[in-house]
Scaffold this active site. Structure first.
Site, PDB file in Angstrom:
ATOM      1  CD  GLU A  54      -1.851  -2.358   1.531  1.00 20.00           C
ATOM      2  OE1 GLU A  54      -0.681  -2.627   1.893  1.00 20.00           O
ATOM      3  OE2 GLU A  54      -2.774  -3.193   1.567  1.00 20.00           O
ATOM      4  CD  GLN A 117      -7.598  -7.577   7.128  1.00 22.33           C
ATOM      5  OE1 GLN A 117      -8.480  -7.374   6.308  1.00 22.33           O
ATOM      6  NE2 GLN A 117      -6.394  -8.018   6.785  1.00 22.33           N
ATOM      7  CE  LYS A 166     -16.986  -7.405   2.879  1.00 20.46           C
ATOM      8  NZ  LYS A 166     -16.336  -8.639   3.369  1.00 20.46           N
ATOM      9  CG  MET A 479      21.455  13.847   4.510  1.00 16.51           C
ATOM     10  SD  MET A 479      22.587  15.039   3.769  1.00 16.51           S
ATOM     11  CE  MET A 479      21.624  15.636   2.385  1.00 16.51           C
TER      12      MET A 479
END
Lengths: 565, 116
Positions: A54, A117, A166, A479
């Site tokens: 994601e 979830q 949902k 860096m």
């Protein structure tokens, strides 16, 4: 009574079509399955890009949005799908990138029960979104989606998160879509105060050493032509922030370089010598101002910015102008005098000579055996005729690439500015290429950042996205190593990094790849990479302990900019 | 350097889930403690009025108000420092009517002193 004719999930797709969305970036999962079932029927109208994580999809959507100027659309599932998006959402918030994230959520009766979830994504994203909303009833879908696009794209753009339970995806409604053009509690347009415009013009006209700084606001408002015309009339030298780069062509006579911690020497140094400082579409980030209490104290500041909450946040402007860059510059144009500041401009040019002698000359020393990052970046820019979209990750290579690339066209720089997200470049580059196929897209990453999101090679290979990937490999997290060298007595604590064979990795995805470490091979391989059809990868092994200069050390004033350690 | 003092921020917001969090986040993100907070329905239906008291400095508060106004769902925000407004303390008591009935000699006193 009419029967309810459309499911919520299909209504979501219809809303996307009404908003002329042609590409979405997504990853399916349990709570978003109804939407995925609907999108299956619309594959000829909406291109769905399946990423490998994601974080990859949200950065891709950012790249898409930055190159097109339209909101990038993300689709993900609840819980971990959503939490994986958050880095990109926070990044988009910092860099004013329009996003609409449509995220599944557990059925509304299960909200707050620690369901499978389930996560409180509204709670988690409130501080890093322009707006967020949880849709629990199917009837809300058209209005809320319409608002989401309006909010993401208008005013100072930003990310919007929509959670859709949902049950709302499964239920049915009578679909009717009205585009939002007005909201009661959100007013993106500023009321232009002509007194302030007049005051600003007077200050500009009476200035001996005026200096203009521009940021991404110029790109977001499409004020590139207005900026150019304004500079040409007034003769004022202009410098860019990192995100403002390419709003003005690099070879424009008024352009003096990049601001910031690793910007150019003159633009930093002379900030503390100008008498009128005009900031257009920027927020005076601490990487631009250095120590804000020692920043441009001698100057009268005009700050032109559409987000009023930025006015007076870091610097105190004499004339704050709340307004869109394009509108304000157009209003100023007839009021400012035609003038010439060539003597003042010469001061910038003599700083350039100093910077060339102390920094740039060494980077391009042909007799030096090792490849410097600057050398590679300049050659890349030249090979692409200074016409490429440059997508960079975060760190040394980011500063160097943006310093040494040249730009002809606007929207040619895509980088993670405010949040400084490593792993940004590769997915953002694929989003940018999908957004504008006509342009050459070059992503540059370090060996560290590339490995943070290199799973997206899978997406690039599956969709044959023609991005040209360059890895500047110095075997260090460069860096941080530079700071350890300069400020932590060279104690290289966990900055040495071993990498896999990037060529083999790319080949495993059937992506053509090369690795080089010698100067003599560079131009050939760059040209080969750029002329290869489809994606291609080039690893360049560069000098291990190269440092980025100039540098405004943390906490120092901009005029304390260093040309060497 | 401005001294810290009390400020009263009044904000009108849509009466919707999550807006209170959005407004309060403006303070907590900057490590500013909210000393008191009330939320009531305003004269307009669907619009709530937030009254927030914080301890801060003039220039900081000016910026905070702009950040509150910027939040979507916020109609407006205003600030007054403590010395700009007159304040009086009002107490409300809930009493069982039964106890008043048992001591009806107290009723006139209550009415006279406290009930307007």
């Amino acid at each position: 009574m009419k029967s309810k004719t459309m499911t919520g999930s299909e209504a979501i797709i219809q809303c996307l079509l009404k908003e002329k969305v042609d590409t979405v970036f997504g990853y399916p999962g349990g709570a978003i399955m109804p939407v995925y079932d609907s999108i299956f029927d619309y594959q000829d109208k909406i291109r769905h890009i399946l990423t490998r994580h994601e974080q990859g999809l949200v950065h891709a959507a950012q790249g898409y949005a930055r190159v097109t100027g339209k909101a990038g659309v993300c689709i993900a599932t609840s819980g971990p799908g959503a939490t994986n998006l958050i880095t990109g959402i926070a990044d988009a918030m910092m860099d004013s990138t329009p996003l609409v994230c449509i995220i599944g959520q557990v059925p509304s009766p299960l909200l707050g029960t620690d369901a499978f979830q389930e996560a409180d994504i509204i709670g988690m994203t409130t501080p890093c979104t322009k707006w967020n909303y949880q849709i629990t009833s199917v009837d809300e879908i058209p209005e809320v989606l319409s608002k989401a696009f309006y909010i993401a794209n208008s005013g100072r753009p930003g990310p919007v998160v929509l959670m859709v339970t949902k049950n709302a995806q499964f239920d049915s409604l009578d679909f009717e879509y009205k585009k939002t053009t007005w909201m009661n509690s959100y007013k993106p347009e500023n009321y232009l105060d002509y007194n302030k415009i007049k005051k600003a013009a007077d200050l500009i006209n009476s200035a001996k050493k005026p200096y203009l700084l521009f940021g991404q606001g110029v790109v977001l408002s499409g004020a590139e032509n207005e900026l150019q015309a304004f500079l040409e009339k007034t003769g004022i030298p202009a410098a860019s922030t990192l995100l403002g780069l390419s709003a003005l062509p690099s070879d424009h006579p008024n352009y003096v370089g990049m601001l910031g911690m690793h910007g150019n020497y003159g633009p930093n140094l002379l900030t503390n010598e100008c008498d009128v400082l005009i900031g257009v579409g920027l927020r005076f980030d601490d990487r631009v101002t250095g120590n804000a209490s020692k920043y441009a104290k001698q100057a009268k500041i005009i700050h032109i910015e559409m987000d009023e909450s930025e006015l007076g946040k870091i610097v105190t402007p004499k004339v704050p102008v709340a307004g869109d860059a394009k509108e304000v510059l157009s209003a100023l144009m007839p009021l400012v005098h035609q003038s010439d500041h060539s003597t003042w401009m010469k001061e910038f040019r003599s700083c350039d000579v100093l910077e060339f002698d102390e920094v740039i000359k060494n980077e391009f020393d042909e007799s030096k055996e090792e490849l410097s990052m600057a050398y590679v970046c300049r050659k890349l820019s030249e090979a692409a005729d200074h016409n490429a979209v440059l997508v960079t990750d975060v760190g040394q290579h980011q500063m160097i690439a943006n310093r040494y690339f040249k730009f002809k066209n606007t929207r040619s720089v895509i980088t993670s500015g405010g949040l400084g997200t490593m792993g940004f470049a590769l997915p953002a580059a694929m989003g940018a290429k999908l957004g504008d196929d006509s342009r050459t897209v070059i992503s540059i990453a370090g060996d560290g950042g590339f490995q943070m999101t290199m799973q997206e090679l899978g997406t690039i290979a599956q969709h044959q996205i023609s991005v040209k990937m360059v890895i500047l490999n110095n075997h260090f997290l460069g860096m941080v190593r530079q700071w350890q060298e300069l400020f932590f007595e060279k104690r290289y604590s966990f900055t040495e990094i071993e990498s896999p064979d990037f060529v083999q990795i790319a080949q495993a995805y059937n992506i053509p790849a090369w690795s080089i470490s010698e100067k003599k091979d560079l131009e050939n391989k760059i040209n080969e990479m750029l002329s290869t059809e489809g994606p291609a990868l080039l690893e360049v092994k560069v000098e291990k302990e190269d440092n980025v200069f100039p540098m405004v050390p943390s906490g120092a004033a901009v005029n304390e900019v260093l040309l060497k350690p | 350097m401005n001294a810290k003092k009390d400020f009263i921020i009044t904000s009108y917001v849509e009466n919707k889930i999550g807006i209170l969090y959005r407004v309060l986040n403006v303070f907590s993100r900057r490590m500013i403690n909210v000393e008191s907070l009330t939320v009531v329905e305003s004269e307009r239906k669907g619009i709530s009025k937030l009254t927030i008291v914080i301890e801060s400095e003039d220039n900081v508060v000016k910026q905070l108000v702009k950040h509150i106004e910027k939040q979507i769902g916020v109609m407006g925000a205003y600030v007054q420092s403590n010395n700009e407004i007159a304040m009086s303390k009002v107490s409300l008591y809930k009493m069982f009517t039964q106890s008043l009935a048992n001591h009806d000699d107290q009723l006139p006193i209550l009415e006279k002193q406290y009930v307007n």
